[in-house]
Design a protein around this motif. Structure first.
Motif, short mmCIF file in Angstrom:
data_model
loop_
_atom_site.label_atom_id
_atom_site.label_comp_id
_atom_site.label_asym_id
_atom_site.label_seq_id
_atom_site.Cartn_x
_atom_site.Cartn_y
_atom_site.Cartn_z
N LEU A 116 0.82 -1.21 0.00
CA LEU A 116 0.00 0.00 0.00
C LEU A 116 0.85 1.26 0.00
CD1 LEU A 116 -2.78 -1.18 2.47
CD2 LEU A 116 -2.93 -1.00 -0.03
N GLN A 117 1.97 1.24 0.71
CA GLN A 117 2.82 2.41 0.80
C GLN A 117 3.46 2.75 -0.55
OE1 GLN A 117 3.10 4.28 3.64
NE2 GLN A 117 4.29 5.79 2.51
N VAL A 118 3.95 1.73 -1.24
CA VAL A 118 4.62 1.96 -2.53
C VAL A 118 3.61 2.10 -3.66
CG1 VAL A 118 6.21 1.02 -4.24
CG2 VAL A 118 6.72 0.79 -1.80
N ASN A 119 2.70 1.14 -3.78
CA ASN A 119 1.82 1.07 -4.94
C ASN A 119 0.68 2.08 -4.93
OD1 ASN A 119 3.46 -1.07 -5.60
ND2 ASN A 119 1.93 -2.65 -5.25
N VAL A 120 0.36 2.62 -3.74
CA VAL A 120 -0.75 3.57 -3.65
C VAL A 120 -0.28 4.92 -3.09
CG1 VAL A 120 -3.09 4.00 -2.85
CG2 VAL A 120 -2.33 1.65 -3.25
N LYS A 121 0.25 4.90 -1.87
CA LYS A 121 0.61 6.16 -1.22
C LYS A 121 1.74 6.87 -1.96
CE LYS A 121 0.16 9.12 2.25
NZ LYS A 121 1.39 9.92 2.22
N THR A 162 -3.12 -7.19 -5.51
CA THR A 162 -4.38 -6.93 -6.22
C THR A 162 -5.11 -5.74 -5.61
OG1 THR A 162 -4.59 -9.25 -6.84
CG2 THR A 162 -6.59 -7.94 -6.89
N ALA A 163 -5.22 -5.73 -4.29
CA ALA A 163 -5.92 -4.63 -3.62
C ALA A 163 -5.24 -3.29 -3.89
CB ALA A 163 -5.97 -4.90 -2.12
N SER A 164 -3.91 -3.28 -3.89
CA SER A 164 -3.19 -2.02 -4.12
C SER A 164 -3.39 -1.52 -5.53
CB SER A 164 -1.69 -2.19 -3.82
OG SER A 164 -1.03 -2.97 -4.81
N LYS A 165 -3.51 -2.43 -6.50
CA LYS A 165 -3.69 -2.02 -7.89
C LYS A 165 -5.12 -1.56 -8.16
CE LYS A 165 0.55 -2.51 -9.17
NZ LYS A 165 1.37 -1.34 -9.58
N PHE A 166 -6.10 -2.16 -7.48
CA PHE A 166 -7.46 -1.63 -7.54
C PHE A 166 -7.48 -0.19 -7.01
CE2 PHE A 166 -9.14 -5.68 -8.66
CZ PHE A 166 -10.47 -5.52 -8.99
N ALA A 167 -6.76 0.03 -5.91
CA ALA A 167 -6.69 1.37 -5.32
C ALA A 167 -6.03 2.36 -6.27
CB ALA A 167 -5.95 1.32 -3.99
N GLN A 174 -10.33 9.27 -9.73
CA GLN A 174 -10.69 10.44 -8.93
C GLN A 174 -9.92 11.68 -9.38
OE1 GLN A 174 -13.24 10.34 -6.47
NE2 GLN A 174 -13.05 12.52 -6.97
N LEU A 175 -8.62 11.51 -9.62
CA LEU A 175 -7.83 12.65 -10.07
C LEU A 175 -8.28 13.13 -11.45
CD1 LEU A 175 -4.21 11.65 -8.95
CD2 LEU A 175 -5.84 13.15 -7.80
N ALA A 176 -8.68 12.20 -12.30
CA ALA A 176 -9.18 12.58 -13.63
C ALA A 176 -10.39 13.49 -13.52
CB ALA A 176 -9.52 11.33 -14.43
#
Length: 266
Positions: A116-121, A162-167, A174-176
């Motif tokens: 989560l820290q790398v792939n999302v945050k 998988t969860a991190s890539k969905f995020a 959202q940014l779009a």
């Protein structure tokens, strides 16, 4: 004139010579963009190699060591790029990790935290750092490298990945919506079976799990791909270069599979 001439791009996780990030950096440079490659400090030699390769394509290139888990390093990188080039037109969030066991009950807190820290945050922090510059200059393009695993569950993929890539895809959309009126486009590319080190590790797990060779595991995977083969990282670079270009000027909030026809469901 090349479509990305005089544009400035940052590509994270671009050190590894055979990785998706490097392939993206090369494709952007081939289209005329000046490219800043980032990776961890321990990949300094790889980043130097990337700068040499990109400079050979006739563009200006720079390497900056960045750990995307450190927001201060991200902010310092962005400021350094602005000081040198005066603008940031393209951000490609490619840095990512694939850790953890496909057995959900064996996943650790460390697996979840790192994913989560790398792939999302880390992705979100880099977006947050570049958006003010893009607003000030009247627009820009953010391209987040997600995964086919962000569109549907895939066998042998850890749940934390998988969860991190969905995020990551949710963040992209959202940014779009948030920044469309300011001409900041945000899209995601979702690679499928791409020949990288992470792909090799997945094949090794499948081989061990089913008592077959890695070659047999690759044949099994190829049989599940409508186009019949795993692709080189350059195909992801082609998709990113398109999304960054004026040809995609009316595209934002898109999640583009680059997967040879694979289409997983939840």
């Amino acid at each position: 004139m090349k479509p990305l001439a005089h544009k400035v791009a940052i590509v994270t996780g671009a050190g590894h010579a055979k990785g998706i990030g490097r392939a993206i950096a090369v494709k952007l440079a081939e289209q005329g963009a000046n490219v800043v490659v980032t990776d961890l400090q321990q990949a300094a030699a790889d980043m130097d190699s990337a700068v040499t390769q990109l400079s050979g394509l006739g563009v200006d290139a720079m390497a900056v060591a960045v750990d995307v888990m450190d927001k201060t390093q991200i902010e310092n990188c962005v400021q350094r790029v602005l000081d040198h080039y005066g603008r940031i037109d393209i951000l490609v969030n490619n840095a990512g990790v694939g850790v953890g066991s496909p057995d959900f009950t064996e996943l650790t807190d460390q697996d979840w935290n790192l994913s989560l820290q790398v792939n999302v945050k880390g992705m979100a922090d880099f977006c947050q750092a570049v958006i003010p510059a893009m607003q000030a200059q009247g627009g820009g393009s953010i391209i987040n490298i997600a995964s086919l695993a962000g569109l549907g569950a895939i066998e042998a993929i850890p749940a934390c990945y998988t969860a991190s890539k969905f995020a990551a895809i949710g963040l992209t959309k959202q940014l779009a919506v948030n920044y469309a009126k300011q001409n900041i486009r945000c899209n995601a590319v979702c690679p499928g079976s791409i020949v990288t080190q992470m792909h090799k590790q997945t094949l090794e797990f499948i081989a061990a799990e089913h008592g077959i060779s890695v070659e047999e595991a690759q044949q099994h995977e190829d049989a599940s791909i409508p186009m019949g083969y795993s692709a080189e990282p350059s195909v992801v670079g082609d998709a990113v270069a398109y999304l960054a270009s004026p040809a995609a000027s009316y595209m934002t909030g898109v999640t583009m599979p680059v997967a040879g026809g694979m289409s997983p469901g939840i």
